[in-house]
Motif scaffolding. Structure first.
Motif, mmCIF file in Angstrom:
data_model
loop_
_atom_site.group_PDB
_atom_site.id
_atom_site.type_symbol
_atom_site.label_atom_id
_atom_site.label_comp_id
_atom_site.label_asym_id
_atom_site.label_seq_id
_atom_site.Cartn_x
_atom_site.Cartn_y
_atom_site.Cartn_z
ATOM 1 N N LEU A 1 -1.279 0.523 5.662
ATOM 2 C CA LEU A 1 -0.554 1.698 6.147
ATOM 3 C C LEU A 1 -0.101 1.524 7.596
ATOM 4 N N ALA A 2 -0.438 0.393 8.212
ATOM 5 C CA ALA A 2 -0.027 0.113 9.595
ATOM 6 C C ALA A 2 1.487 -0.033 9.657
ATOM 7 N N LYS A 3 2.068 0.385 10.776
ATOM 8 C CA LYS A 3 3.513 0.338 10.944
ATOM 9 C C LYS A 3 3.891 -0.459 12.182
ATOM 10 N N ALA B 1 4.010 -3.043 5.614
ATOM 11 C CA ALA B 1 4.118 -4.295 4.852
ATOM 12 C C ALA B 1 4.865 -4.043 3.542
ATOM 13 N N LEU B 2 4.685 -2.866 2.951
ATOM 14 C CA LEU B 2 5.384 -2.545 1.709
ATOM 15 C C LEU B 2 6.892 -2.438 1.932
ATOM 16 N N HIS B 3 7.313 -1.823 3.029
ATOM 17 C CA HIS B 3 8.740 -1.771 3.355
ATOM 18 C C HIS B 3 9.308 -3.186 3.431
ATOM 19 N N LYS B 4 8.599 -4.049 4.145
ATOM 20 C CA LYS B 4 9.081 -5.414 4.373
ATOM 21 C C LYS B 4 9.139 -6.213 3.075
ATOM 22 N N ALA B 5 8.093 -6.142 2.289
ATOM 23 C CA ALA B 5 8.065 -6.873 1.014
ATOM 24 C C ALA B 5 9.143 -6.338 0.065
ATOM 25 N N SER B 6 9.336 -5.031 0.056
ATOM 26 C CA SER B 6 10.346 -4.417 -0.814
ATOM 27 C C SER B 6 11.755 -4.833 -0.413
ATOM 28 N N LYS C 1 3.379 -5.491 -5.608
ATOM 29 C CA LYS C 1 2.318 -5.172 -6.575
ATOM 30 C C LYS C 1 0.943 -5.254 -5.921
ATOM 31 N N TYR C 2 0.719 -6.286 -5.156
ATOM 32 C CA TYR C 2 -0.578 -6.469 -4.500
ATOM 33 C C TYR C 2 -0.859 -5.338 -3.514
ATOM 34 N N ILE C 3 0.133 -5.002 -2.701
ATOM 35 C CA ILE C 3 -0.053 -3.935 -1.709
ATOM 36 C C ILE C 3 -0.374 -2.611 -2.391
ATOM 37 N N LEU C 4 0.376 -2.279 -3.432
ATOM 38 C CA LEU C 4 0.146 -1.000 -4.105
ATOM 39 C C LEU C 4 -1.167 -0.980 -4.877
ATOM 40 N N LYS C 5 -1.611 -2.125 -5.313
ATOM 41 C CA LYS C 5 -2.933 -2.185 -5.959
ATOM 42 C C LYS C 5 -4.030 -1.886 -4.943
ATOM 43 N N ARG C 6 -3.872 -2.405 -3.737
ATOM 44 C CA ARG C 6 -4.872 -2.192 -2.681
ATOM 45 C C ARG C 6 -4.757 -0.810 -2.036
ATOM 46 N N GLU C 7 -3.514 -0.328 -1.857
ATOM 47 C CA GLU C 7 -3.310 0.955 -1.181
ATOM 48 C C GLU C 7 -2.141 1.712 -1.820
ATOM 49 N N PRO C 8 -2.423 2.430 -2.925
ATOM 50 C CA PRO C 8 -1.357 3.132 -3.653
ATOM 51 C C PRO C 8 -0.565 4.129 -2.812
ATOM 52 N N SER C 9 -1.186 4.735 -1.835
ATOM 53 C CA SER C 9 -0.470 5.738 -1.037
ATOM 54 C C SER C 9 0.609 5.125 -0.150
ATOM 55 N N ALA C 10 0.619 3.821 -0.005
ATOM 56 C CA ALA C 10 1.648 3.165 0.803
ATOM 57 C C ALA C 10 3.047 3.426 0.252
ATOM 58 N N ILE C 11 3.134 3.771 -1.009
ATOM 59 C CA ILE C 11 4.429 4.040 -1.635
ATOM 60 C C ILE C 11 5.144 5.219 -0.983
ATOM 61 N N PHE C 12 4.414 6.102 -0.326
ATOM 62 C CA PHE C 12 4.992 7.297 0.292
ATOM 63 C C PHE C 12 5.210 7.151 1.799
ATOM 64 N N ALA C 13 4.837 6.006 2.365
ATOM 65 C CA ALA C 13 5.003 5.794 3.815
ATOM 66 C C ALA C 13 6.482 5.763 4.173
ATOM 67 N N ARG C 14 6.818 6.392 5.287
ATOM 68 C CA ARG C 14 8.213 6.460 5.742
ATOM 69 C C ARG C 14 8.366 5.747 7.082
ATOM 70 N N GLY D 1 5.575 5.634 -9.254
ATOM 71 C CA GLY D 1 5.552 7.005 -8.757
ATOM 72 C C GLY D 1 6.549 7.348 -7.674
ATOM 73 N N ALA D 2 7.286 6.372 -7.171
ATOM 74 C CA ALA D 2 8.335 6.701 -6.210
ATOM 75 C C ALA D 2 9.437 7.444 -6.962
ATOM 76 N N THR D 3 10.126 8.306 -6.275
ATOM 77 C CA THR D 3 11.226 9.046 -6.910
ATOM 78 C C THR D 3 12.509 8.732 -6.161
ATOM 79 N N PRO D 4 13.655 8.883 -6.825
ATOM 80 C CA PRO D 4 14.928 8.652 -6.120
ATOM 81 C C PRO D 4 15.083 9.515 -4.886
#
Length: 104
Positions: free
Chosen positions: A29-31, A38-43, A52-65, A93-96
């Motif tokens: 969740l670090a920015k 890290a999820l923004h960058k990998a995406s 996949k690895y990041i979301l497995k470890r920290e599912p809430s990262a999907i909502f980080a802005r 679980g991300a939405t458009p």
């Protein structure tokens, strides 16, 4: 030490070798200075296995802005992987609506 670990995480997310390191889940969740995780960058790079690895470890990262209030879904939309990462994020679980900033 913490800043070094965060830098290593970001580098690994970009290079595609995040699974070769052991990071505490809170680091996902670090920015950076632009609010990117890290999820923004990998995406953005279409590194699906890293996503996949990041979301497995920290599912809430999907909502980080980021600082513009975009989530990883926004970056995945423009990735060069034929929208595989984008579809995966939707499946998780991300939405458009996550494509748009919170404040319009």
């Amino acid at each position: 030490m913490l800043m070094l670990q965060i830098a290593q995480l970001f580098k690994a997310a970009v290079k595609g070798d995040i699974r070769n390191f052991k990071f505490h889940k809170a680091l996902f969740l670090a920015k950076d200075q632009r609010g990117l995780t890290a999820l923004h960058k990998a995406s953005a790079l279409g590194n699906l296995e890293e996503v996949k690895y990041i979301l497995k470890r920290e599912p809430s990262a999907i909502f980080a802005r980021d600082y513009l209030e975009y989530t990883a879904l926004y970056y995945a939309y423009f990735a060069a992987d034929k929208l595989q990462t984008y579809q995966y994020l939707l499946d998780k679980g991300a939405t458009p609506l996550n494509l748009l900033p919170l404040t319009l």
